[in-house]
Design a protein around this motif. Structure first.
Motif, short mmCIF file in Angstrom:
data_model
loop_
_atom_site.label_atom_id
_atom_site.label_comp_id
_atom_site.label_asym_id
_atom_site.label_seq_id
_atom_site.Cartn_x
_atom_site.Cartn_y
_atom_site.Cartn_z
N MET A 238 0.85 -1.22 -0.04
CA MET A 238 0.13 -0.02 -0.01
C MET A 238 0.74 1.34 -0.02
O MET A 238 0.44 2.48 -0.45
N LEU A 239 2.18 1.20 0.38
CA LEU A 239 3.08 2.34 0.41
C LEU A 239 3.60 2.75 -1.00
O LEU A 239 3.36 1.95 -1.94
N PRO A 240 3.94 3.88 -1.45
CA PRO A 240 4.50 4.14 -2.53
C PRO A 240 5.50 3.32 -3.03
O PRO A 240 6.47 3.07 -2.22
N ASN A 241 5.72 3.33 -4.53
CA ASN A 241 6.59 2.48 -5.07
C ASN A 241 7.12 1.17 -4.40
O ASN A 241 8.16 0.66 -4.70
N VAL A 242 5.94 0.52 -4.03
CA VAL A 242 6.01 -1.07 -3.54
C VAL A 242 5.20 -1.68 -4.33
O VAL A 242 4.05 -1.50 -4.62
N ASN A 243 5.91 -2.63 -5.26
CA ASN A 243 5.23 -3.24 -6.37
C ASN A 243 5.08 -4.69 -6.52
O ASN A 243 6.50 -5.04 -5.93
N SER A 244 4.18 -5.39 -7.02
CA SER A 244 4.50 -6.90 -7.49
C SER A 244 5.43 -6.73 -8.50
O SER A 244 5.81 -5.92 -9.24
N THR A 245 6.13 -8.14 -8.81
CA THR A 245 7.08 -8.28 -10.02
C THR A 245 6.24 -7.99 -11.15
O THR A 245 6.83 -7.45 -12.02
N ARG A 246 5.01 -8.57 -11.05
CA ARG A 246 4.13 -8.45 -12.34
C ARG A 246 3.68 -6.99 -12.79
O ARG A 246 4.15 -6.65 -14.01
N ARG A 247 3.65 -6.16 -12.00
CA ARG A 247 3.50 -4.70 -12.31
C ARG A 247 4.65 -4.20 -12.64
O ARG A 247 4.62 -3.29 -13.68
N SER A 248 5.74 -4.26 -11.91
CA SER A 248 6.99 -3.53 -12.18
C SER A 248 7.43 -4.19 -13.56
O SER A 248 8.05 -3.57 -14.19
N GLY A 249 7.27 -5.55 -13.88
CA GLY A 249 7.50 -6.02 -15.20
C GLY A 249 6.83 -5.39 -16.09
O GLY A 249 7.40 -5.29 -17.22
N ALA A 250 5.66 -5.02 -16.06
CA ALA A 250 4.89 -4.32 -16.92
C ALA A 250 5.56 -3.06 -17.45
O ALA A 250 5.54 -2.49 -18.54
N ASN A 251 5.69 -2.36 -16.26
CA ASN A 251 6.13 -0.83 -16.35
C ASN A 251 7.58 -1.01 -16.96
O ASN A 251 8.02 -0.23 -17.79
N LEU A 252 8.53 -2.07 -16.60
CA LEU A 252 9.88 -2.04 -17.42
C LEU A 252 9.54 -2.32 -19.04
O LEU A 252 10.03 -1.79 -19.81
N ALA A 253 8.46 -3.43 -19.24
CA ALA A 253 8.20 -3.55 -20.60
C ALA A 253 7.95 -2.33 -21.36
O ALA A 253 8.27 -2.19 -22.75
N ALA A 254 7.06 -1.37 -20.68
CA ALA A 254 6.67 -0.25 -21.49
C ALA A 254 8.14 0.63 -22.06
O ALA A 254 7.92 1.25 -23.04
N LEU A 255 9.08 0.63 -21.20
CA LEU A 255 10.16 1.41 -21.43
C LEU A 255 10.83 0.70 -22.64
O LEU A 255 11.56 1.43 -23.48
N VAL A 256 10.45 -0.50 -23.16
CA VAL A 256 11.02 -1.07 -24.09
C VAL A 256 10.17 -0.96 -25.55
O VAL A 256 10.55 -0.74 -26.81
N ALA A 257 8.82 -1.02 -25.01
CA ALA A 257 8.02 -1.03 -26.40
C ALA A 257 6.80 0.01 -26.39
O ALA A 257 6.15 0.19 -27.68
N ASP A 258 6.63 0.78 -25.52
CA ASP A 258 5.62 1.95 -25.46
C ASP A 258 5.90 2.82 -26.68
O ASP A 258 7.03 3.71 -26.66
N PRO A 259 5.01 3.04 -27.71
CA PRO A 259 5.20 3.86 -28.84
C PRO A 259 5.31 5.44 -28.13
O PRO A 259 6.13 6.39 -28.56
#
Length: 302
Positions: A238-259
């Motif tokens: 519930m705290l800021p910038n504490v994430n599941s690996t799935r959520r962070s993985g999706a964020n990381l993938a966006a840096l690779v692929a988001d137009p």
């Protein structure tokens, strides 16, 4: 659309695995190359991901500069679509002992920084532009943030090459980790400068995935600490910038692929937010020194 490949280090588990999952599920024209130390575990990860025909597994041990060179040498000959993404994700944190890489360097710095430095340098010519490089750092590199980790201690690269006399304590091991994450930042910004801030068609960004309970980063901790990490940390989501690996993985993938992020370079992302990194991370003299020492160490392997 053009079919392209993203290379992800440490992709058989944790953040790297979830990044691969997100790339595969969000884009049917994406191929991923799982760069892993253990081929069997990599193959098992590929099976869990599914998407047959869109995943390749390659052997890469970042604790061996020869392994890094061998992996980089094989990439141009692989039967994969053009490589347009490189995710420097693999990392470790040691809190006991005096482990060294195959080349004799302190393991945390050798894997988290030097192995990735060598990999990027040796793969640059294998990238098809426009390409994106993403370096996974950590908020622990910034002493002005409360992360529960000791502040980095970076004076010169030479001080980081060897384990301390008598081996690591918990405090020193965690400090070595946060310092390696500062090195990730210095390297990212220096690489971006040397690539002309995107002028060569390659962008470079750094990423803080946040605290990820269950990521496996605490595997070298003692039994009580590992138990706390596994059982208590999820309650902190519930705290800021504490994430599941799935959520962070999706964020990381966006840096690779988001137009929407096309052309964005030299930037530090906390999840999906662009933020300032630590004051020391912008020190160009330190970045140049780190680059030159790292380049010399890689060249010594031949």
């Amino acid at each position: 659309m053009t079919v392209t490949t993203a290379i992800i280090t440490g992709a058989n588990t944790g953040l790297g695995f979830e990044c691969a999952r997100a790339l595969l599920e969000s884009d049917p024209d994406r191929h991923v190359l799982l760069a892993v130390r253990d081929i069997e575990r990599g193959a098992a990860a590929a099976a869990r991901l599914g998407h047959p025909g869109r995943i390749t597994v390659g052997e890469l041990d970042l604790a061996s500069l020869r392994s890094v060179r061998d992996f980089a040498d094989t990439v141009p000959g692989l039967d994969v679509p053009p490589v347009t993404g490189l995710v420097c994700n693999a990392g470790l944190q040691l809190v006991t002992g005096a482990q060294t890489t195959a080349d004799g360097y302190e393991m945390t710095w050798g894997v988290n920084h030097l192995g990735h430095f060598a990999l990027v340098r040796q793969l640059l010519d294998a990238l098809t532009v426009p390409a994106r490089i993403v370096v996974v750092s950590s908020g622990t590199h910034d002493p002005d943030k409360f992360t529960g980790m000791p502040a980095p201690q970076y004076n010169s690269p030479e001080e980081l090459l060897r384990p301390p006399a008598g081996g690591l304590t918990g405090e020193e091991g965690r400090r070595r980790y946060s310092t390696s994450k500062l090195c990730n930042m210095l390297f990212s910004y220096e690489l971006d400068r040397r690539l002309g801030h995107g002028a060569r068609g390659i962008t470079v960004n750094a990423f803080d995935p946040g605290l990820m309970p269950g990521s496996g980063l605490a595997r070298d901790y003692g039994g009580v600490q590992r138990l706390a990490w596994r059982l208590l940390m999820p309650a902190l989501r519930m705290l800021p910038n504490v994430n599941s690996t799935r959520r962070s993985g999706a964020n990381l993938a966006a840096l690779v692929a988001d137009p929407a992020l096309e052309g964005i370079t030299g930037t530090y992302f906390e999840g999906t937010r662009r933020i300032r990194s630590s004051r020391d991370s912008y020190d160009e003299a330190r970045a140049t020194d780190l680059w030159q020492v790292s380049e010399r160490l890689v060249a010594e392997v031949g």
